[in-house]
Motif scaffolding. Structure first.
Motif, PDB file in Angstrom:
ATOM      1  N   MET A 471       0.827  -1.206   0.000  1.00  0.00           N
ATOM      2  CA  MET A 471       0.000   0.000   0.000  1.00  0.00           C
ATOM      3  C   MET A 471       0.861   1.256   0.000  1.00  0.00           C
ATOM      4  SD  MET A 471      -3.202   0.073  -0.336  1.00  0.00           S
ATOM      5  CE  MET A 471      -3.911   1.569  -1.029  1.00  0.00           C
ATOM      6  N   LEU A 472       1.994   1.219   0.674  1.00  0.00           N
ATOM      7  CA  LEU A 472       2.917   2.354   0.626  1.00  0.00           C
ATOM      8  C   LEU A 472       3.395   2.592  -0.808  1.00  0.00           C
ATOM      9  CD1 LEU A 472       5.024   1.707   3.829  1.00  0.00           C
ATOM     10  CD2 LEU A 472       3.794   3.798   3.328  1.00  0.00           C
ATOM     11  N   ARG A 473       3.680   1.502  -1.506  1.00  0.00           N
ATOM     12  CA  ARG A 473       4.114   1.611  -2.904  1.00  0.00           C
ATOM     13  C   ARG A 473       3.013   2.220  -3.762  1.00  0.00           C
ATOM     14  NH1 ARG A 473       3.412  -1.389  -7.371  1.00  0.00           N
ATOM     15  NH2 ARG A 473       2.170  -2.905  -6.216  1.00  0.00           N
ATOM     16  N   ILE A 474       1.783   1.776  -3.558  1.00  0.00           N
ATOM     17  CA  ILE A 474       0.638   2.281  -4.334  1.00  0.00           C
ATOM     18  C   ILE A 474       0.404   3.758  -4.024  1.00  0.00           C
ATOM     19  CG2 ILE A 474      -1.873   2.114  -4.586  1.00  0.00           C
ATOM     20  CD1 ILE A 474      -1.495  -0.946  -4.096  1.00  0.00           C
ATOM     21  N   PHE A 475       0.421   4.114  -2.740  1.00  0.00           N
ATOM     22  CA  PHE A 475       0.248   5.517  -2.370  1.00  0.00           C
ATOM     23  C   PHE A 475       1.332   6.388  -3.019  1.00  0.00           C
ATOM     24  CE2 PHE A 475      -2.209   4.548   1.768  1.00  0.00           C
ATOM     25  CZ  PHE A 475      -3.415   4.861   1.163  1.00  0.00           C
ATOM     26  N   GLY A 476       2.577   5.874  -3.050  1.00  0.00           N
ATOM     27  CA  GLY A 476       3.670   6.630  -3.658  1.00  0.00           C
ATOM     28  C   GLY A 476       3.413   6.930  -5.124  1.00  0.00           C
ATOM     29  N   LYS A 477       2.886   5.951  -5.838  1.00  0.00           N
ATOM     30  CA  LYS A 477       2.578   6.165  -7.255  1.00  0.00           C
ATOM     31  C   LYS A 477       1.453   7.176  -7.437  1.00  0.00           C
ATOM     32  CE  LYS A 477       4.219   1.843  -9.261  1.00  0.00           C
ATOM     33  NZ  LYS A 477       3.866   0.649 -10.061  1.00  0.00           N
ATOM     34  N   LEU A 478       0.595   7.295  -6.418  1.00  0.00           N
ATOM     35  CA  LEU A 478      -0.516   8.242  -6.480  1.00  0.00           C
ATOM     36  C   LEU A 478      -0.152   9.583  -5.839  1.00  0.00           C
ATOM     37  CD1 LEU A 478      -3.398   5.766  -5.554  1.00  0.00           C
ATOM     38  CD2 LEU A 478      -2.842   6.662  -7.809  1.00  0.00           C
ATOM     39  N   LYS A 479       1.156   9.800  -5.604  1.00  0.00           N
ATOM     40  CA  LYS A 479       1.680  11.071  -5.099  1.00  0.00           C
ATOM     41  C   LYS A 479       1.272  11.363  -3.656  1.00  0.00           C
ATOM     42  CE  LYS A 479       2.082  13.129  -9.680  1.00  0.00           C
ATOM     43  NZ  LYS A 479       1.822  14.336 -10.519  1.00  0.00           N
ATOM     44  N   PHE A 480       1.107  10.300  -2.890  1.00  0.00           N
ATOM     45  CA  PHE A 480       0.873  10.421  -1.452  1.00  0.00           C
ATOM     46  C   PHE A 480       1.994   9.638  -0.791  1.00  0.00           C
ATOM     47  CE2 PHE A 480      -1.954   9.163   2.370  1.00  0.00           C
ATOM     48  CZ  PHE A 480      -1.652  10.341   3.021  1.00  0.00           C
ATOM     49  N   TYR A 481       2.937  10.333  -0.169  1.00  0.00           N
ATOM     50  CA  TYR A 481       4.189   9.730   0.272  1.00  0.00           C
ATOM     51  C   TYR A 481       4.233   9.632   1.786  1.00  0.00           C
ATOM     52  CZ  TYR A 481       4.919  11.597  -4.375  1.00  0.00           C
ATOM     53  OH  TYR A 481       4.762  11.929  -5.697  1.00  0.00           O
ATOM     54  N   LEU A 482       4.112   8.403   2.292  1.00  0.00           N
ATOM     55  CA  LEU A 482       4.107   8.190   3.742  1.00  0.00           C
ATOM     56  C   LEU A 482       5.487   7.781   4.219  1.00  0.00           C
ATOM     57  CD1 LEU A 482       0.909   6.781   2.919  1.00  0.00           C
ATOM     58  CD2 LEU A 482       0.906   7.528   5.278  1.00  0.00           C
ATOM     59  N   LYS A 483       5.823   8.218   5.432  1.00  0.00           N
ATOM     60  CA  LYS A 483       7.142   7.949   5.984  1.00  0.00           C
ATOM     61  C   LYS A 483       7.373   6.464   6.223  1.00  0.00           C
ATOM     62  CE  LYS A 483       8.884  10.643   9.243  1.00  0.00           C
ATOM     63  NZ  LYS A 483       9.156  11.271  10.559  1.00  0.00           N
ATOM     64  N   ASN A 484       6.383   5.764   6.763  1.00  0.00           N
ATOM     65  CA  ASN A 484       6.558   4.359   7.111  1.00  0.00           C
ATOM     66  C   ASN A 484       5.214   3.644   7.153  1.00  0.00           C
ATOM     67  OD1 ASN A 484       5.436   5.262   9.573  1.00  0.00           O
ATOM     68  ND2 ASN A 484       7.474   5.629  10.415  1.00  0.00           N
ATOM     69  N   ALA A 485       5.271   2.326   7.332  1.00  0.00           N
ATOM     70  CA  ALA A 485       4.057   1.514   7.326  1.00  0.00           C
ATOM     71  C   ALA A 485       3.118   1.809   8.489  1.00  0.00           C
ATOM     72  CB  ALA A 485       4.438   0.021   7.314  1.00  0.00           C
ATOM     73  N   PRO A 486       3.616   2.008   9.729  1.00  0.00           N
ATOM     74  CA  PRO A 486       2.691   2.304  10.829  1.00  0.00           C
ATOM     75  C   PRO A 486       1.837   3.548  10.594  1.00  0.00           C
ATOM     76  CG  PRO A 486       4.822   1.666  11.711  1.00  0.00           C
ATOM     77  CD  PRO A 486       4.987   1.781  10.227  1.00  0.00           C
ATOM     78  N   ALA A 487       2.297   4.468   9.739  1.00  0.00           N
ATOM     79  CA  ALA A 487       1.505   5.672   9.452  1.00  0.00           C
ATOM     80  C   ALA A 487       0.175   5.300   8.805  1.00  0.00           C
ATOM     81  CB  ALA A 487       2.293   6.612   8.547  1.00  0.00           C
TER      82      ALA A 487
END
Length: 792
Positions: A471-487
């Protein structure tokens, strides 16, 4: 014959000599010295975390003399300024919680070591130290003396190669080779070949199978035995305990059978078991590497900087396009993204993001400036020494200075389940084996081994990491960049959404600006523009663009007061720009408009009034939030646009205006103390404290360098209207994890039924176990990808 004692520090047997100190046995003087060092510095808690966790220190005399060479040391150091140096070292011996504990307490061994942070998966430690009190060589030698000698290769540092552990490939190859040959040698037994086998070659083939199984048992399976031993020594039942027990039972039983001619043993099952276990582990490592969210959000990191062209014009460009030799403008409170030389301006650099030191450092033109510092005294121009390393910004984002104790519920849930799961499985295995010893002794060992293998909670342990990682990878492609998985977990549990106004729900690019007041001369407008050039505030940036046609004037002194305004000196002239209260223009402010007020040489001139352009989809976004969440506008601006916002936003929205940065932070803290889970959405400039305090802090990025290590996520401004969908996706991810945990439990229940009833052989269990892990990976990946389609 006297019993050989084991070393209190490293656990090795004291075979050559036993050194007794403080009523404890040590295998050598090195281990004794390490214990003395820990004792003298009140670090004996190292031994409380795990029994004999240390390594015997090797002789390091002269080994690190090359670190005295300044040119070599410069290549290794990440940061080297004003006596503070930072280096990341690869420590091969890092293996347990005790290692982490001692390496993160190096400051107790030497007061000149300011901080140390361990990256356990990479086996590295990042050390910040005072080079005037301890040199790089002395610091490295200290690590060697306590048994954590670093591996240093200049080739690795120059080419940025990663330390790759290929042992699993070698172990897998040996297990696969042995498994194939043992299966081939087992064919006569499988097909019950007659006299030729029984009379002449039966014993030879069985001992050949035994020989092939030796490297599998002692080398390929060694990782499971070491992990199980360390767990038991620390009085922890990890998931490798039942696996190691199953492998041991198979090997011992098979050896006894062929030694006393009781049967052919289970060498095929043993080698097959280890092969499929390692194959599953290899697949897991490869898949996790493929889903590495670090690689993805580095690739899309949305930090922009202002590059100065050869003709003097300015352009906003993405940070990863900066090359060696580029001239870059760094405004007040902006981060320096790359090592550079100061070319113009007065530099006052705050390196607290890097070193934790609060006192800013002054730099003269021609000085080297390191990436990660923040300019806090007007604007400067720098020339880059090398391309931007986004991995450094990523490392800065994860700096322990900004670490928090925010909960990672699935990680703690998985650890708790795994611990009790292992105890339960061992009990089931013992009870079931006892039953079959009475009913049918020949099946007892098969049942025991199959239960231990089939019930391995690997699938359970993989549910959360793979779902969150993908999901972090998917969010990154959608221009939503999270610091880590617990976020993502925290985002799924929020019930209150707080927005800043200027630069967050308003756009920086489409403001209508009008001037009210005494006309300004061309020089006065030039001074105004020059002062605004140093600020990164959204209103300052908009007004700077509005004054585009004016020349720049040299700023001699500059100061910006967060949340209020700025002032600058131009020789004999002094200008103040900001809120009405800041420029002492109370009677000029009717509180009904967003405005920037100007005072020149103690004379109030007028104000630039902004007609804010709100982001597209703002009203629709708030309506979606209103059905489920508490909504708050928490702004430092006056209430001039309150009427417009009340018309535009849902009636349940709460408005708080004229809030100073510390008041924003305190409001969020009060909400949390009332039991609310809060997400704060801000522009990353004046909201650092509020972003840090919130459960999830989201900084909006819009063609400016608003990177803030205090935030948990960065959202590209073009995706602002999708924020509700992203939060819903985080909730969906949490549900996917729960479902995958349920699937892994279901698999174990079904598998245990067949194992307990003696309908499952160990080798089949060994095949099914990695398949169950693969099925969880496929399920979580597939479901998160389906979830992502809704976002598109």
């Amino acid at each position: 014959m006297s019993k050989i004692s084991s070393c209190f520090h490293c656990g090795d047997p004291c075979e050559a000599e036993t050194i007794v100190f403080d009523e404890k046995n040590f295998c050598c003087n090195g281990c004794k010295v390490v214990y003395e060092i820990f004792s003298e510095n009140d670090l004996t808690g190292y031994y409380d975390l795990q029994n004999a966790p240390g390594a015997s220190p090797n002789e390091t005399e002269g080994k690190y003399d090359f670190l005295e060479n300044t040119s070599i040391a410069e290549k290794l150091l990440e940061f080297n300024d004003e006596g503070t140096q930072i280096i990341t070292l690869y420590i091969p011996h890092i293996h347990c919680s005790s290692c982490i504990w001692i390496l993160e307490n190096l400051n107790k061994l030497n007061k000149n070591i300011k901080a140390s942070q361990v990256d356990f998966p990479k086996k590295t430690v990042r050390v910040t130290f005072n080079s005037e009190g301890i040199s790089l060589k002395e610091m490295v030698v200290l690590l060697g003396r306590i048994g954590y000698a670093p591996y240093i290769s200049l080739d690795d540092y120059e080419t940025e190669k990663k330390h790759r552990d290929r042992s699993i490939i070698y172990k897998l190859g040996i297990a696969g080779f042995a498994f194939g040959n043992v299966m081939f040698l087992s064919f006569p037994e499988y097909f019950d070949v007659g006299e030729f086998w029984l009379e002449q070659y039966k014993s030879t083939f069985r001992w050949l199978m035994f020989t092939f199984s030796l490297p599998v048992f002692f080398y390929s399976a060694s990782g499971y035995f070491i992990s199980a031993y360390k767990g038991l020594r620390a009085k922890v039942l990890n998931i490798d305990v039942p696996l190691a027990l199953g492998i041991l039972v198979l090997f011992v039983r098979s050896t006894i059978e062929i030694s006393f001619d009781l049967g052919s043993g289970f060498f095929d099952s043993l080698t097959g078991l280890v092969f499929f276990l390692l194959l599953g582990k290899f697949f897991q490592q490869k898949t996790y590497s493929f889903l590495s969210f670090e690689r993805d959000y580095k690739s899309y990191f949305p930090i922009a900087v202002t590059r100065i062209k050869s003709n003097g014009s300015e352009e906003n460009v993405q940070v990863n396009t900066i090359e060696k030799g580029d001239r870059v403008l760094i405004r007040n409170d902006e981060l320096i993204p790359v090592d550079a030389i100061l070319m113009k301006g007065k530099a006052l650099i705050d390196y607290s993001f890097v070193t934790g030191e609060i006192e800013p450092l002054e730099k003269e033109v021609g000085s080297k400036i390191y990436a990660g510092g923040k300019q806090v005294s007007g604007s400067i121009e720098i020339e880059t020494l090398k391309p931007v390393s986004q991995s450094y910004l990523t490392q800065l984002w994860s700096n322990q200075v900004f670490d928090s104790d925010k909960e990672n519920s699935f990680s703690s849930l998985t650890n708790t389940i795994s611990k009790y799961f292992t105890v339960s499985i061992l009990m089931i295995a013992l009870v079931s084996t006892s039953y079959w010893l009475v009913v049918e002794p020949g099946q007892a060992m098969n049942v025991f081994t199959a239960i231990l293998i089939i019930a391995c909670p690997c699938a359970l342990a993989m549910s959360a990491p793979f779902a969150l990682g993908n999901m972090l990878r998917i969010f990154g492609k959608l221009k939503f960049y999270l610091k880590n998985a617990p976020a993502i977990e925290r985002l799924a549990k929020i019930d209150t959404v707080i927005f800043d106004k200027t630069g967050t729900i308003t756009t920086n690019t489409k403001n209508v600006i009008t001037y009210n007041g005494t006309s300004l001369s061309i020089r006065e407008e030039s001074m105004l523009k020059s002062a605004l050039r140093s600020s990164g505030h959204p209103l300052s940036r908009s007004l700077y663009k509005h004054l585009n046609g004016h020349e720049l004037v040299k700023v001699q002194e500059y100061e910006e007061i967060t949340g209020q305004g700025m002032q600058a000196d131009f020789g004999a002239d002094h200008i103040k720009i900001g809120s009405a209260s800041f420029v002492s223009a109370g009677e000029m402010n009717n509180g009904l408009q967003t405005a920037v007020h100007v005072k020149l040489n103690e004379e109030y001139k007028g104000s630039y009034v902004f007609q804010n352009e709100y982001r597209p989809g703002l009203s629709a976004l708030f309506k979606k939030f209103a059905s489920e969440y508490e909504l708050v506008i928490l702004s430092g601006d006056n209430n001039g646009e309150a009427a417009v916002l009340k018309e535009l936003l849902p009636s349940k929205t709460k408005f708080l205006f004229s809030q100073k940065p510390e008041e924003k932070l305190n409001y969020i803290r009060s909400q949390q103390q009332s039991g609310h889970q809060v997400v704060m959405v801000g522009d990353g400039l004046n909201d650092a404290g509020a972003l840090r305090q919130s459960d999830v802090g989201i900084a909006i990025s819009e063609n400016v360098n608003v990177f803030s290590p205090a935030c948990d996520a960065i959202l590209d401004a073009s995706k602002f209207k999708e924020l509700y969908s992203y939060i819903q996706a985080a909730k969906g991810t949490r549900n996917i994890i729960k479902m995958s945990i349920g699937i892994s439990f279901l698999y174990n229940i079904v598998g245990l039924y067949f194992a307990i009833t003696a309908q499952l052989s160990p080798v089949v269990a060994a095949i099914l176990m990695p398949l169950s892990s693969i099925s969880v990976v496929v399920f979580t990946t597939l479901m998160t990808n389906i979830l992502s389609r809704k976002l598109k």
